[in-house]
Write an enzyme that holds these catalytic residues in place. Structure first.
Site, PDB file in Angstrom:
ATOM      1  N   HIS A 120       0.820  -1.212   0.000  1.00 48.92           N
ATOM      2  CA  HIS A 120       0.000   0.000   0.000  1.00 48.92           C
ATOM      3  C   HIS A 120       0.857   1.267   0.000  1.00 48.92           C
ATOM      4  CE1 HIS A 120      -3.310  -2.664   1.137  1.00 48.92           C
ATOM      5  NE2 HIS A 120      -2.614  -3.048   2.183  1.00 48.92           N
ATOM      6  N   TYR A 121       0.942   1.933  -1.138  1.00 46.50           N
ATOM      7  CA  TYR A 121       1.532   3.279  -1.203  1.00 46.50           C
ATOM      8  C   TYR A 121       2.964   3.329  -0.673  1.00 46.50           C
ATOM      9  CZ  TYR A 121      -3.431   4.269  -1.737  1.00 46.50           C
ATOM     10  OH  TYR A 121      -4.738   4.252  -2.155  1.00 46.50           O
TER      11      TYR A 121
END
Length: 221
Positions: A120-121
């Site tokens: 995630h990111y």
């Protein structure tokens, strides 16, 4: 400097890149050679298990790659890996078996051992992430010093010269990095360690540790 040896940092050899890593004593010595290693290795991968997609990009047939992901070579995506929506692989990336590269995650000049999760990111550049290590949402590796000088690794009071302008982080096996953390240039975290969320980590963290904040690192019990 023994703490930084590849044989000490990486307690598991589960990586298609291990043949490269084992040629060198220290992780930072590996980083300049990832691209050329991928090109050479890719040419020898079995066609029944891997397919070539574009220039110097080899993807295992059992891997899952979202149509919105971007993969620039040289790159190898090993078996059962998952490259999710809008992942950005800039090149010189070796993604291990069963690894997860997630939404809006960017990779550049990296080796991800088998089972690594950057879901995630995350930004992971000029780094090596050991077996089943995990970076929480929004955690990143910072790979260039603000003053643009060469990266050094702090081990206690000692500073170890890498000779590199760009070096992110090196994680041992089963390292857990909390959400929103920054791993500063030249960070090395030993196996089975945990980093608290929102941490700013610098230098060497011994294996089996809990990193709470700068100056507060405790041994796991």
């Amino acid at each position: 400097m023994n703490e930084l040896l590849n044989k000490e940092v990486f307690q598991d050899t589960c990586s298609i890149g291990w043949d490269l890593i084992s040629q060198y004593e220290y992780p930072f010595e590996v980083l300049p050679h990832i691209g050329e290693y991928i090109v050479k290795l890719g040419q020898s991968l079995p066609e029944e298990r891997f397919e070539k997609r574009g220039e110097n990009v080899w993807i295992a047939k059992s891997a899952t790659v979202a149509p919105t992901a971007y993969i620039n070579g040289p790159a190898i995506i090993d078996e059962e890996a998952e490259i999710r929506h809008c992942a950005f692989i800039r090149g010189n990336a070796l993604v291990g078996k069963g690894a997860v590269v997630g939404n809006s995650t960017e990779l550049k000049n990296v080796i991800l051992f088998d089972g690594v999760q950057v879901p995630h990111y995350n930004y992971v550049g000029d780094s090596i992430l050991g077996y089943k290590s995990h970076m929480g949402a929004g955690s990143i590796t910072s790979n260039v010093k603000s003053d643009k000088t060469l990266v050094e690794i702090r081990v206690g009071e000692e500073k170890v010269a890498t000779g590199l302008k760009k070096m992110g982080a090196v994680l041992g096996s089963f390292v857990e990095v909390g959400c929103g953390s920054i791993l500063n240039p030249g960070t090395v975290i030993g196996s089975n360690s945990n980093v608290y969320p929102l941490s700013s980590v610098r230098g060497f963290v011994a294996g089996g540790s809990i990193y709470k904040k700068q100056g507060e690192v405790v041994e796991k019990r």
